[in-house]
Design a protein around this motif. Structure first.
Motif, PDB file in Angstrom:
ATOM      1  N   PRO A   1       6.438 -10.907 -12.383  1.00 50.56           N
ATOM      2  CA  PRO A   1       6.185  -9.644 -11.684  1.00 50.56           C
ATOM      3  C   PRO A   1       5.234  -9.870 -10.514  1.00 50.56           C
ATOM      4  O   PRO A   1       4.354 -10.739 -10.572  1.00 50.56           O
ATOM      5  N   PRO A   2       5.382  -9.114  -9.446  1.00 53.84           N
ATOM      6  CA  PRO A   2       4.473  -9.256  -8.297  1.00 53.84           C
ATOM      7  C   PRO A   2       3.040  -8.896  -8.681  1.00 53.84           C
ATOM      8  O   PRO A   2       2.803  -8.168  -9.649  1.00 53.84           O
ATOM      9  N   ASP A   3       2.096  -9.387  -7.902  1.00 58.26           N
ATOM     10  CA  ASP A   3       0.677  -9.175  -8.207  1.00 58.26           C
ATOM     11  C   ASP A   3       0.312  -7.701  -8.286  1.00 58.26           C
ATOM     12  O   ASP A   3      -0.549  -7.311  -9.084  1.00 58.26           O
ATOM     13  N   TRP A   4       0.953  -6.878  -7.460  1.00 58.65           N
ATOM     14  CA  TRP A   4       0.578  -5.462  -7.445  1.00 58.65           C
ATOM     15  C   TRP A   4       0.985  -4.732  -8.726  1.00 58.65           C
ATOM     16  O   TRP A   4       0.542  -3.603  -8.967  1.00 58.65           O
ATOM     17  N   MET A   5       1.814  -5.357  -9.576  1.00 58.74           N
ATOM     18  CA  MET A   5       2.238  -4.721 -10.830  1.00 58.74           C
ATOM     19  C   MET A   5       1.330  -5.057 -12.005  1.00 58.74           C
ATOM     20  O   MET A   5       1.705  -4.814 -13.151  1.00 58.74           O
ATOM     21  N   SER A   6       0.158  -5.555 -11.746  1.00 64.88           N
ATOM     22  CA  SER A   6      -0.784  -5.811 -12.839  1.00 64.88           C
ATOM     23  C   SER A   6      -1.536  -4.525 -13.169  1.00 64.88           C
ATOM     24  O   SER A   6      -1.693  -3.636 -12.322  1.00 64.88           O
ATOM     25  N   VAL A   7      -2.001  -4.402 -14.388  1.00 66.19           N
ATOM     26  CA  VAL A   7      -2.756  -3.218 -14.801  1.00 66.19           C
ATOM     27  C   VAL A   7      -3.999  -3.057 -13.944  1.00 66.19           C
ATOM     28  O   VAL A   7      -4.341  -1.943 -13.510  1.00 66.19           O
ATOM     29  N   GLU A   8      -4.687  -4.145 -13.670  1.00 69.77           N
ATOM     30  CA  GLU A   8      -5.910  -4.085 -12.877  1.00 69.77           C
ATOM     31  C   GLU A   8      -5.643  -3.542 -11.477  1.00 69.77           C
ATOM     32  O   GLU A   8      -6.337  -2.639 -10.996  1.00 69.77           O
ATOM     33  N   LYS A   9      -4.629  -4.079 -10.814  1.00 66.26           N
ATOM     34  CA  LYS A   9      -4.339  -3.652  -9.449  1.00 66.26           C
ATOM     35  C   LYS A   9      -3.865  -2.204  -9.418  1.00 66.26           C
ATOM     36  O   LYS A   9      -4.294  -1.411  -8.561  1.00 66.26           O
ATOM     37  N   LEU A  10      -2.988  -1.827 -10.327  1.00 68.83           N
ATOM     38  CA  LEU A  10      -2.470  -0.460 -10.346  1.00 68.83           C
ATOM     39  C   LEU A  10      -3.567   0.554 -10.669  1.00 68.83           C
ATOM     40  O   LEU A  10      -3.558   1.671 -10.145  1.00 68.83           O
ATOM     41  N   THR A  11      -4.508   0.170 -11.522  1.00 68.46           N
ATOM     42  CA  THR A  11      -5.638   1.054 -11.817  1.00 68.46           C
ATOM     43  C   THR A  11      -6.469   1.300 -10.567  1.00 68.46           C
ATOM     44  O   THR A  11      -6.894   2.436 -10.291  1.00 68.46           O
ATOM     45  N   GLN A  12      -6.699   0.246  -9.791  1.00 65.12           N
ATOM     46  CA  GLN A  12      -7.441   0.390  -8.540  1.00 65.12           C
ATOM     47  C   GLN A  12      -6.702   1.294  -7.561  1.00 65.12           C
ATOM     48  O   GLN A  12      -7.308   2.146  -6.903  1.00 65.12           O
ATOM     49  N   VAL A  13      -5.391   1.118  -7.479  1.00 63.57           N
ATOM     50  CA  VAL A  13      -4.587   1.945  -6.572  1.00 63.57           C
ATOM     51  C   VAL A  13      -4.648   3.408  -6.994  1.00 63.57           C
ATOM     52  O   VAL A  13      -4.827   4.307  -6.161  1.00 63.57           O
ATOM     53  N   LEU A  14      -4.510   3.669  -8.287  1.00 61.71           N
ATOM     54  CA  LEU A  14      -4.533   5.043  -8.785  1.00 61.71           C
ATOM     55  C   LEU A  14      -5.873   5.704  -8.488  1.00 61.71           C
ATOM     56  O   LEU A  14      -5.921   6.865  -8.047  1.00 61.71           O
ATOM     57  N   GLU A  15      -6.968   4.998  -8.723  1.00 62.96           N
ATOM     58  CA  GLU A  15      -8.294   5.558  -8.450  1.00 62.96           C
ATOM     59  C   GLU A  15      -8.467   5.856  -6.970  1.00 62.96           C
ATOM     60  O   GLU A  15      -9.008   6.909  -6.590  1.00 62.96           O
ATOM     61  N   ALA A  16      -7.988   4.955  -6.115  1.00 64.63           N
ATOM     62  CA  ALA A  16      -8.109   5.173  -4.673  1.00 64.63           C
ATOM     63  C   ALA A  16      -7.242   6.348  -4.216  1.00 64.63           C
ATOM     64  O   ALA A  16      -7.651   7.124  -3.344  1.00 64.63           O
TER      65      ALA A  16
END
Length: 209
Positions: free
Chosen positions: A73-88
């Motif tokens: 999976p691409p890097d942006w599909m990690s839980v950590e990255k998606l959590t950051q995106v959602l918060e932003a």
């Protein structure tokens, strides 16, 4: 394509957007040996067991279905990255986080065909759905504020989001333009005046019984 007769309202179906997304590349780890493939979109391979390589998503899915690879999976599909995106996304009422143009279609393809290759797949799916909901809420709010002084700007919208709002934005801006342009209004009135009117034949007589 499923476009409407009016090109301003042209939209793609979900299947068409997914078809377009399949040309994006993704990393796979093959478990087979195969020479280089020369395709219209480029050359891919050679393929060697346990050596990662980039291929179009449609090819990754085809190999995955045959048990010939695993998909990374691409890097942006990690839980950590998606959590950051959602918060932003939640913190900003007017801007959108940068995500791949086909993030919705790519994630759907992986959920459908490579679920076992996605760490924390249920959490990833939930985060992506939350991100979609927040972004659509902001888009809806933005459409309510659409005015004749709306300017084009980089919004980081995805293919699906652009597809949904295109008919509303183009139709709305055209209406604002007409309202702000007296010449267009007068031309519209002249065309209305030129329409043939039904002849006035006087009062109708009642039929005899």
């Amino acid at each position: 394509m499923s476009g409407q007769s009016d090109p301003r309202g042209f939209t793609f179906s979900a299947a068409e957007l997914e078809f377009l997304a399949e040309d994006e590349t993704m990393e796979i780890v093959p478990n087979l040996s195969m020479e280089r493939l020369s395709l219209i979109s480029g050359d891919f391979g050679p393929f060697r067991p346990q050596i990662a390589t980039q291929v179009p998503i449609w090819l990754a899915v085809a190999l995955k279905k045959r048990g010939k690879c695993t998909i990374r999976p691409p890097d942006w599909m990690s839980v950590e990255k998606l959590t950051q995106v959602l918060e932003a996304e939640r913190d900003s009422a007017s801007s959108f986080e940068a995500l791949p143009f086909h993030y919705v279609e790519i994630s759907r393809l992986l959920f459908d065909h490579a679920r076992d290759d996605i760490p924390d797949v249920y959490m990833v799916r939930s985060l992506i759905e939350d991100i979609k909901d927040v972004r659509f809420h902001k888009i809806g709010t933005g459409l309510e504020k659409l005015s004749s002084r709306t300017y084009a700007m980089k919004l980081n919208l995805s293919a699906m989001e652009v597809n949904v709002i295109r008919p509303f934005v183009t139709g709305g801006l055209e209406t604002f333009y007409k309202l702000g342009n007296p010449d267009m209004i007068q031309e519209s009135e002249r065309q209305e005046y030129r329409r043939p009117q039904a002849a006035d034949r006087g009062p109708r007589r009642e039929l005899r019984r």
